[in-house]
Design a protein around this motif. Structure first.
Motif, PDB file in Angstrom:
ATOM      1  N   LEU A 184     -10.080   2.605   6.340  1.00 60.99           N
ATOM      2  CA  LEU A 184      -9.877   3.839   5.586  1.00 60.99           C
ATOM      3  C   LEU A 184     -10.068   5.074   6.459  1.00 60.99           C
ATOM      4  O   LEU A 184      -9.302   6.039   6.352  1.00 60.99           O
ATOM      5  N   ALA A 185     -11.070   5.043   7.330  1.00 64.26           N
ATOM      6  CA  ALA A 185     -11.313   6.179   8.215  1.00 64.26           C
ATOM      7  C   ALA A 185     -10.142   6.381   9.177  1.00 64.26           C
ATOM      8  O   ALA A 185      -9.672   7.505   9.392  1.00 64.26           O
TER       9      ALA A 185
ATOM     10  N   ALA B  78       3.950   7.795   1.956  1.00 64.73           N
ATOM     11  CA  ALA B  78       2.500   7.580   1.887  1.00 64.73           C
ATOM     12  C   ALA B  78       1.966   8.167   0.587  1.00 64.73           C
ATOM     13  O   ALA B  78       2.468   9.194   0.107  1.00 64.73           O
ATOM     14  N   PRO B  79       0.948   7.539   0.001  1.00 66.17           N
ATOM     15  CA  PRO B  79       0.411   8.055  -1.262  1.00 66.17           C
ATOM     16  C   PRO B  79      -0.233   9.424  -1.101  1.00 66.17           C
ATOM     17  O   PRO B  79      -0.843   9.720  -0.078  1.00 66.17           O
TER      18      PRO B  79
ATOM     19  N   LEU C 204      -3.906  -4.893  -1.473  1.00 69.10           N
ATOM     20  CA  LEU C 204      -2.478  -4.570  -1.429  1.00 69.10           C
ATOM     21  C   LEU C 204      -1.648  -5.370  -2.425  1.00 69.10           C
ATOM     22  O   LEU C 204      -0.428  -5.206  -2.496  1.00 69.10           O
ATOM     23  N   GLY C 205      -2.296  -6.232  -3.203  1.00 70.81           N
ATOM     24  CA  GLY C 205      -1.620  -6.903  -4.296  1.00 70.81           C
ATOM     25  C   GLY C 205      -0.757  -8.078  -3.918  1.00 70.81           C
ATOM     26  O   GLY C 205       0.138  -8.464  -4.685  1.00 70.81           O
TER      27      GLY C 205
ATOM     28  N   ARG D 205       3.750  -1.600   1.532  1.00 67.01           N
ATOM     29  CA  ARG D 205       2.317  -1.335   1.375  1.00 67.01           C
ATOM     30  C   ARG D 205       1.566  -1.681   2.660  1.00 67.01           C
ATOM     31  O   ARG D 205       0.669  -0.940   3.088  1.00 67.01           O
ATOM     32  N   TYR D 206       1.897  -2.801   3.250  1.00 65.78           N
ATOM     33  CA  TYR D 206       1.230  -3.216   4.484  1.00 65.78           C
ATOM     34  C   TYR D 206       1.511  -2.238   5.615  1.00 65.78           C
ATOM     35  O   TYR D 206       0.614  -1.901   6.391  1.00 65.78           O
ATOM     36  N   ARG D 207       2.751  -1.768   5.705  1.00 66.23           N
ATOM     37  CA  ARG D 207       3.088  -0.789   6.745  1.00 66.23           C
ATOM     38  C   ARG D 207       2.328   0.516   6.525  1.00 66.23           C
ATOM     39  O   ARG D 207       1.728   1.060   7.458  1.00 66.23           O
ATOM     40  N   ILE D 208       2.325   0.992   5.305  1.00 67.59           N
ATOM     41  CA  ILE D 208       1.675   2.267   5.015  1.00 67.59           C
ATOM     42  C   ILE D 208       0.164   2.186   5.237  1.00 67.59           C
ATOM     43  O   ILE D 208      -0.448   3.121   5.773  1.00 67.59           O
ATOM     44  N   ALA D 209      -0.459   1.080   4.858  1.00 71.93           N
ATOM     45  CA  ALA D 209      -1.923   0.962   4.907  1.00 71.93           C
ATOM     46  C   ALA D 209      -2.457   0.628   6.289  1.00 71.93           C
ATOM     47  O   ALA D 209      -3.679   0.682   6.501  1.00 71.93           O
TER      48      ALA D 209
END
Length: 288
Positions: free
Chosen positions: A146-147, A160-161, A197-198, A207-211
């Motif tokens: 996250l950081a 991106a969200p 990521l569900g 989702r994997y790319r963005i996260a």
């Protein structure tokens, strides 16, 4: 005579305590709990150095625990207390997590919202003492992902969200972090990543790319990645791959590998693993 001696000793003791407090050596200043949004678990604890007047550098601290509800920010408070004696304010943040109201994309969005709150409610509660030009970020394990993700937010695509990052970050210090979510879910068989990521990468490739922080390079920030060679939870290959990719992209990355150190060693503020991490954070803070 004895009475005068007792009075003198009391005065000396009081003077010592006052000097220690004024110099920031009093580590028992209680944090201020601040809500940065209205939802559950959208709050943080602000730790301020004792006797501080203003222009304080800030470290945003993000705890780990597999992005899961069972872990919270409380243990990270022990880290925060070791940083305030160096004149550093620490914003130890909570965020919505899996098993509570978190998950994709809420957990990621909360960390950016919490960082942005430094310029609003957090600065207000700090009476304007925070230097928002010297904001650094640090995280452990899932909090390391996250950081690093917050640090890379300005480089991310429009998918991106929300929200965008409005408080600039100066550096990132990552303990046993997850930088490549696909690697973690496949080679690492990390069920926590799948929960966040569900599903697997084949189910949610975007989702994997963005996260994945490794997908958003260069950040333009100095990064220190610290990883134990005895880590059985998050492979050291996570930090190694990130360091190689970031350097190839032009970033400055310091990779510190610690022999004999396991994943949980960072969680104890009395260990050498945390001592090395703390010094890395302090070095970033003190770099012009």
């Amino acid at each position: 005579m004895a009475r005068y001696l007792a009075v003198a000793l009391v005065c000396i003791f009081t003077l010592v305590i006052s000097v220690a407090s004024a110099s920031g050596l009093d580590r028992d200043v209680p944090p201020v709990r601040i809500a940065y949004a209205a939802a559950a678990d959208t709050f943080g604890d602000l730790y301020l150095p004792a006797g501080s007047d203003g222009d304080l550098p800030v470290v945003v601290l993000i705890h780990g625990g597999g992005w899961a509800q069972k872990s919270n920010l409380e243990y990270a408070g022990a880290w925060a207390k070791t940083l305030t004696p160096y004149g550093i304010a620490v914003w130890n943040i909570e965020y919505r997590r899996i098993g509570g109201q978190g998950g994709w994309p809420t957990t990621l969005s909360d960390t950016v919202a919490a960082t942005n709150a430094l310029a609003g409610i957090v600065q207000e509660k700090a009476s304007g003492r925070l230097d928002l030009g010297r904001v650094h970020i640090a995280g452990y394990s899932a909090g390391g992902q996250l950081a690093a993700w917050v640090a890379s937010r300005p480089q991310q695509d429009t998918d991106a969200p929300a929200p965008d990052l409005t408080v600039p970050i100066r550096s990132a210090t990552i303990m046993a972090g997850v930088f490549d979510m696909t690697l973690a879910a496949t080679a690492g068989k990390d069920r926590f990543v799948r929960n966040l990521l569900g599903g697997m990468p084949v189910d949610h490739p975007d989702r994997y790319r963005i996260a994945s922080p490794i997908e958003h390079l260069p950040t333009g920030l100095p990064v220190t990645a610290i990883h134990g060679l005895g880590d059985k939870v998050v492979s050291v290959e996570q930090s190694r791959r990130y360091a190689r990719a970031a350097r190839a992209a032009g970033d400055v990355v310091d990779l510190i590998e610690l022999p004999g150190v396991g994943h949980g060693d960072f969680g104890n503020p009395t260990t050498n693993a945390w001592a090395i991490t703390k010094q890395a954070i302090i070095d970033h803070v003190n770099t012009p």
